[in-house]
Design an enzyme around this catalytic site. Structure first.
Site, PDB file in Angstrom:
ATOM      1  N   ARG A  88       0.835  -1.210   0.000  1.00 27.78           N
ATOM      2  CA  ARG A  88       0.000   0.000   0.000  1.00 27.78           C
ATOM      3  C   ARG A  88       0.862   1.249   0.000  1.00 27.78           C
ATOM      4  NH1 ARG A  88      -4.279  -0.799   4.632  1.00 27.78           N
ATOM      5  NH2 ARG A  88      -2.309  -1.336   5.531  1.00 27.78           N
ATOM      6  N   LYS A  95       2.312 -17.976   8.057  1.00 31.37           N
ATOM      7  CA  LYS A  95       1.594 -18.155   9.310  1.00 31.37           C
ATOM      8  C   LYS A  95       1.253 -16.774   9.869  1.00 31.37           C
ATOM      9  CE  LYS A  95       3.638 -18.466  13.392  1.00 31.37           C
ATOM     10  NZ  LYS A  95       4.264 -17.265  13.977  1.00 31.37           N
ATOM     11  N   HIS A 154       8.270 -21.606   9.156  1.00 34.53           N
ATOM     12  CA  HIS A 154       9.687 -21.455   8.798  1.00 34.53           C
ATOM     13  C   HIS A 154      10.606 -22.360   9.627  1.00 34.53           C
ATOM     14  CE1 HIS A 154       9.997 -18.551  12.157  1.00 34.53           C
ATOM     15  NE2 HIS A 154      11.294 -18.753  12.104  1.00 34.53           N
ATOM     16  N   LYS A 158      14.620 -24.819   8.903  1.00 36.97           N
ATOM     17  CA  LYS A 158      15.881 -24.727   9.657  1.00 36.97           C
ATOM     18  C   LYS A 158      16.660 -26.033   9.491  1.00 36.97           C
ATOM     19  CE  LYS A 158      14.083 -21.574  13.185  1.00 36.97           C
ATOM     20  NZ  LYS A 158      14.922 -20.413  13.302  1.00 36.97           N
ATOM     21  N   GLU A 165      13.255 -17.046  24.045  1.00 33.72           N
ATOM     22  CA  GLU A 165      13.737 -15.864  23.318  1.00 33.72           C
ATOM     23  C   GLU A 165      14.032 -14.747  24.307  1.00 33.72           C
ATOM     24  OE1 GLU A 165      11.699 -15.303  19.213  1.00 33.72           O
ATOM     25  OE2 GLU A 165      10.101 -15.667  20.651  1.00 33.72           O
ATOM     26  N   ASP A 167       1.232 -18.087  18.650  1.00 33.29           N
ATOM     27  CA  ASP A 167       2.364 -17.620  17.860  1.00 33.29           C
ATOM     28  C   ASP A 167       3.436 -18.703  17.694  1.00 33.29           C
ATOM     29  OD1 ASP A 167       3.901 -15.670  16.492  1.00 33.29           O
ATOM     30  OD2 ASP A 167       5.049 -15.227  18.314  1.00 33.29           O
ATOM     31  N   HIS A 227       5.255 -23.826  15.256  1.00 33.23           N
ATOM     32  CA  HIS A 227       6.669 -24.230  15.323  1.00 33.23           C
ATOM     33  C   HIS A 227       6.905 -25.376  16.308  1.00 33.23           C
ATOM     34  CE1 HIS A 227       7.065 -20.653  13.082  1.00 33.23           C
ATOM     35  NE2 HIS A 227       7.235 -19.792  14.066  1.00 33.23           N
ATOM     36  N   LYS A 237       8.889 -15.152  25.669  1.00 30.86           N
ATOM     37  CA  LYS A 237       9.665 -13.980  25.259  1.00 30.86           C
ATOM     38  C   LYS A 237      10.278 -13.345  26.497  1.00 30.86           C
ATOM     39  CE  LYS A 237       7.529 -12.971  20.889  1.00 30.86           C
ATOM     40  NZ  LYS A 237       8.571 -13.489  19.993  1.00 30.86           N
TER      41      LYS A 237
HETATM   42  C1  BG6 Z   1       7.797 -16.230  14.474  1.00 35.14           C
HETATM   43  C2  BG6 Z   1       7.042 -15.627  15.626  1.00 35.14           C
HETATM   44  O1  BG6 Z   1       6.971 -17.123  13.759  1.00 35.14           O
HETATM   45  O2  BG6 Z   1       8.920 -16.935  14.971  1.00 35.14           O
HETATM   46  C3  BG6 Z   1       7.942 -14.709  16.447  1.00 35.14           C
HETATM   47  O3  BG6 Z   1       5.934 -14.895  15.121  1.00 35.14           O
HETATM   48  C4  BG6 Z   1       9.184 -15.440  16.872  1.00 35.14           C
HETATM   49  O4  BG6 Z   1       7.262 -14.188  17.565  1.00 35.14           O
HETATM   50  C5  BG6 Z   1       9.837 -16.107  15.679  1.00 35.14           C
HETATM   51  O5  BG6 Z   1      10.080 -14.495  17.456  1.00 35.14           O
HETATM   52  C6  BG6 Z   1      10.979 -16.986  16.114  1.00 35.14           C
HETATM   53  O6  BG6 Z   1      11.650 -17.420  14.975  1.00 35.14           O
HETATM   54  P1  BG6 Z   1      13.191 -17.765  15.043  1.00 35.14           P
HETATM   55  O7  BG6 Z   1      13.506 -18.282  13.679  1.00 35.14           O
HETATM   56  O8  BG6 Z   1      13.902 -16.492  15.392  1.00 35.14           O
HETATM   57  O9  BG6 Z   1      13.325 -18.794  16.117  1.00 35.14           O
END
Ligand code: BG6
Length: 530
Positions: A78, A184, A214, A218, A252, A271, A276, A376
């Site tokens: 946008r 996602k 994702h 990895k 994290e 999330d 994941h 987090k």
């Molecule tokens: C994302 C989440 O899918 O994955 C984030 O939305 C998270 O909140 C992230 O920080 C973590 O990914 P990675 O590859 O840094 O472990």
């Protein structure tokens, strides 16, 4: 007792062996596959993910020589800007991204000629016919007839984009292929995921749909399958007869960053656990697939999800924990609590930490709990799977030595990618004394470099039409079938007293309780953790 248990568990461990891959080689010295020619059309091109993940991944692929000469990007957003401005903005971000390997001004100059930008309002139905005209025009000028759509927008607008593409006839081609990659989160509960899947299937064939998680891109996540099914050493013990319990952790140090609007609606369970961490659990627990191809692997993952015991409200109260960070310190620097972050409701009840004890009711895993946790603003950045084996049947060395610790296999996903195995050995000396030692395999140590970043692998796979590392319709729905009852129960259970852990700490104390409900089984576990 340490609640997080990451370092304490190996307090007495001596590292004895570094296992190196042989011969020592760089992954990029292997012949690399090349993607098909295509135009990658990114919805959400002016967004964060494009800058931080997609473009660095694409740039890396170009530098490695994996990019088809007829690969181009058409970014849609946008934000009003022209292609020149888009290239400049993306180039500045790519130079700073930690995912970019070997950034150079000349490398970028070569790459950026492939990037184009188009301003578009995805909510306006006329936009899609403009997009079709633009793609036809590009093709007349020599662009590839293959179209790879990438939907990197909030989940709420994915449906309208898919419908818009369908209405403009952009969902299939007479000459060339069409594929769609969906980021996602895929919905926010079972019902919304099913609705979105219905919209997707009304327009695209499942074989052309690539739902991204994702974590599957990895290196170490892919290595779980090689470790389990490429070696005859581990699989015979990979079951309830030998394994006591499994811990999967994604900790994290970052907070909510600049994603408050998204995170307030999402929380840690949706999330991270809904995708994941459930994927890590599935790869750890699944049966061997009949072949290493998309459907065989996904079939086995779905079976694991189907075997996870559904939770009643009482189970949720017993087997889950949630938390929210308050103010604290990370690396010696003061950081605000979640409720003080810009854009967050000052009385927010969104969880930034989630822990769940899952039971897998199948032949292999009956009685083996899987402890999942993520948060987090925790004390460290660490993602790993720890497989704890049972103690030996007889305590042969009890009385003449210190306690023998049960074996632990640790698959480190990040930051130090590798695998380590803790086992017991005789301490040198005239007396019979034992000590826990550790054999380590490190990707960095063995291959001298990190492998491709997750998005690089996944983007290349989507260009080559390999969906093995993407999730299937029934898989995402099975994930939500596990998570939605937890979300619903949390909404109905008494509200926790948030914030309940300080930023930079090991997380809320309630994680301890989850472990302790193991009852008698917990004894030896606690004895080697105190
Ligand atoms: C994302 C989440 O899918 O994955 C984030 O939305 C998270 O909140 C992230 O920080 C973590 O990914 P990675 O590859 O840094 O472990």
């Amino acid at each position: 007792m340490d609640t997080f248990l990451i370092e304490s568990i190996y307090r007495d461990t001596i590292m004895v062996a570094i296992i190196q891959a042989s011969p020592l080689e760089k992954w990029s010295q292997e012949p690399l596959p090349t993607g098909d020619s295509c135009v990658l059309i990114i919805f959400g091109a002016s967004g964060d993910l494009t800058k931080r993940k997609l473009m660095p991944g694409l740039y890396n692929l170009a530098c490695e020589g994996c990019m088809n000469p007829r690969f181009e990007v058409l970014g849609i957003g946008r934000t009003p800007m022209n292609s020149e401005e888009f290239r400049k903005k993306i180039g500045e971000a790519a130079a700073k991204s930690k995912d970019t390997r070997d950034f150079s001004a000349s490398g970028w100059t070569d790459f950026e000629t492939r990037l184009n930008y188009m301003v578009g309002d995805i909510n306006n139905p006329t936009f899609y016919s403009r997009l079709r005209n633009q793609l036809e025009e590009m093709e007349k000028n020599g662009s590839s007839p293959n179209h790879l759509f990438y939907v990197s927008t909030p989940a709420s607008v994915a449906g309208p984009i898919i419908e818009g593409l369908g209405a403009a006839g952009l969902n299939r081609r007479d000459h060339g292929w069409t594929r769609i990659v969906l980021e996602k989160p895929f919905g926010r509960d079972l019902e919304s995921a099913q609705t979105l899947n219905d919209v997707v299937h009304g327009v695209f064939d499942e074989k052309t749909v690539y739902r991204i998680d994702h974590y599957l891109g990895k290196e170490t996540v892919q290595n779980i399958l090689v470790f389990r099914f490429g070696n005859s050493l581990f699989e015979p013990v990979w079951n309830r007869n030998y394994i006591d319990y499994v811990e999967i952790t994604a900790a994290e140090t970052v907070g909510v960053e600049n994603r408050a609007a998204f995170y307030e609606e999402t929380g840690a369970l949706r999330d991270m656990v809904a995708n994941h961490l459930l994927q890590l659990l599935a790869l750890t627990a699944m049966e061997p697939p009949v072949a290493f191809d998309a459907d065989s692997v996904r079939e086995q993952k779905v079976q694991v999800f189907r075997s996870i015991r559904p939770m009643s409200v009482e189970d949720v109260a017993r087997f889950t924990a949630r938390g929210q960070y308050g103010p604290g310190a990370i690396d010696g620097k003061r950081v605000p609590g979640y409720r003080q972050e810009p854009g967050v409701n000052p009385s927010s009840m969104t969880e930034t930490y989630a822990a769940v004890k899952f039971h897998i009711d199948n032949w292999r895993w009956a009685g083996v709990p899987f402890y999942i946790r993520t948060g987090k603003r925790l004390a460290r950045n660490l993602t790993e799977i720890r497989v704890h084996l049972k103690p030996t049947p007889q305590a042969l060395f009890a009385g003449i030595s210190s306690v023998i610790a049960p074996n632990v296999i640790t698959i480190s996903i990040q930051p130090d990618e590798g695998i380590s195995i803790a086992f017991d050995a005789k301490r040198p000396g005239t007396q019979m004394r034992t000590v826990t030692v550790q054999a380590n395999f490190s990707y960095q140590g063995s291959f001298r470099t990190k492998g491709p970043v997750a998005y690089e692998t996944l983007l290349l796979d989507s260009m080559r039409g390999d969906a093995t590392l993407f999730t299937r319709r029934d898989e995402v729905e099975a994930e939500w079938r596990i998570i939605t009852p937890i979300e619903d129960a949390w909404a109905n259970l008494p509200a926790p007293a948030f914030p309940n852990y300080a930023a930079g700490s090991e997380g809320p104390a309630s994680w301890n309780e989850l472990h302790e409900i193991r009852g008698s089984n917990a004894e030896h576990m606690i004895s080697h953790r105190d």
